[in-house]
Design an enzyme around this catalytic site. Structure first.
Site, PDB file in Angstrom:
ATOM      1  N   SER A  81       0.712  -1.276   0.024  1.00 56.07           N
ATOM      2  CA  SER A  81      -0.455   0.217   0.141  1.00 56.07           C
ATOM      3  C   SER A  81       1.005   0.751  -0.134  1.00 56.07           C
ATOM      4  CB  SER A  81      -0.797   0.126   1.749  1.00 56.07           C
ATOM      5  OG  SER A  81      -1.886   1.308   1.822  1.00 56.07           O
ATOM      6  N   TYR A 124      -1.128  -1.003  10.228  1.00 52.95           N
ATOM      7  CA  TYR A 124      -1.464  -0.748   9.415  1.00 52.95           C
ATOM      8  C   TYR A 124       0.284  -0.703   7.782  1.00 52.95           C
ATOM      9  CZ  TYR A 124      -3.764  -0.787   4.726  1.00 52.95           C
ATOM     10  OH  TYR A 124      -4.147  -1.267   3.233  1.00 52.95           O
TER      11      TYR A 124
END
Ligand SMILES: NC(=O)c1ccc[n+]([C@@H]2O[C@H](COP(=O)([O-])OP(=O)(O)OC[C@H]3O[C@@H](n4cnc5c(N)ncnc54)[C@H](OP(=O)(O)O)[C@@H]3O)[C@@H](O)[C@H]2O)c1
Length: 272
Positions: free
Chosen positions: A144, A158
């Site tokens: 990401s 995350y």
């Protein structure tokens, strides 16, 4: 069974929606047989039937919860038992926890790490020997833009998990490039999937400007091209490339301030 005698396939985790489903569709369009992994078996069955009809490819449906300890083992066994081997592995399954770390239960954070980190590593560990033996393989780890940015409040693990996916891919590339295996970490920005709905942030994400969003198909097309070309880290979309360059060259304090401002919009505060 000898690796060479078995049939190679593409195993996609998180194939029941979003990017995983788009990866499955793209590989099926290339005529590749698939193994589809996620918890929602009904969705995987429906996708398998659709891809068989559209492209004539066979899909092995493997319902699995990747948050379970050693979840990769029965998946690898099922593939081997069917006389197949994983020629392409797409570690894609994931979800977000949009609250502060202390405001969440440990079990959710543990499941997050098991799904995004541990199971992905287990699948790579099990799949790589046959890729090496056949001198043919590909690994796509879905990272990401968050893996390139500093951490911030909410979604606490995350960025760390996605940075892990990037570094892991770079190390695998260093070990496997000369052995016929191409490894790519893809770093998408905002992508139209069920991710926000799954984490209960759809109402917040709907406020993000549309020009910053990509479709899952756009991200997947860029990734497949990059993997075929042997690129290790790929950032899809011009706007994301620009942001990645800014994060690399601007002073850390500026980037952290921008992430703190931006991240706050997509975080769910604890209700007192
Ligand atoms: N959407 C974005 O803006 C964006 C941006 C950057 C990176 N990503 C990354 O892209 C990947 C795919 O997410 P997405 O955006 O496509 O979201 P999505 O549409 O919600 O898809 C997530 C997939 O992961 C699977 N999954 C979640 N928990 C699982 C578990 N415990 N066991 C097995 N499968 C599980 C889900 O399947 P089941 O629920 O059926 O199990 C689903 O197929 C994730 O790694 C995410 O971090 C997304």
């Amino acid at each position: 069974m000898q690796a060479g005698a078995a049939k190679g396939l593409v195993l996609v985790t998180g194939a029941s929606s979003g990017l995983g489903e788009a990866f499955a569709r793209a590989y099926a369009a290339q005529g590749r047989n698939l193994a589809l992994v996620a918890r929602r078996a009904d969705r995987l069955e429906a996708l398998a039937a659709e891809l068989k009809q559209a492209h004539g490819v066979d899909s092995t449906v493997i319902p699995a919860d990747l948050a379970v300890w050693d979840a990769h083992e029965p998946i690898l066994k099922r593939v081997a038992d069917e006389g197949l081997w994983i020629q392409t592995l797409v570690n894609n399954a994931g979800f977000g926890i949009p609250q502060d770390y202390a405001d969440t239960e440990w079990e959710r954070q543990r499941d997050f790490l098991m799904t995004l980190v541990t199971s992905a590593c287990g699948l790579v560990h099990g799949a790589v020997p046959q890729m090496i033996a056949n001198r043919s393989g590909a690994i796509v780890n879905v990272a990401s833009m968050a893996g390139l940015s500093p951490g911030g409040a909410g979604h606490t693990l995350y960025p760390a998990a996605k940075a892990f996916a990037i570094k892991f891919s770079q190390s695998l590339d260093a070990e496997l490039r000369d052995k016929g295996v191409k490894v790519t970490a893809v770093c998408p920005g905002f992508t139209l999937t069920e991710f926000a709905e799954a984490s209960g942030t759809q109402h917040l994400m709907d406020k993000a400007p549309r020009r910053f969003w990509q479709t899952a198909e756009e991200v997947v097309a860029t990734t497949l091209k990059a993997n075929a070309a042997g690129r290790v880290v790929v950032v899809p979309g011009l706007h994301n490339k620009f942001a990645a360059a800014a994060m690399r060259y601007l002073p850390d304090s500026w980037t952290r301030a921008a992430i703190a401002r931006g991240g706050a919009k997509y975080r769910i505060e604890k209700k007192e």
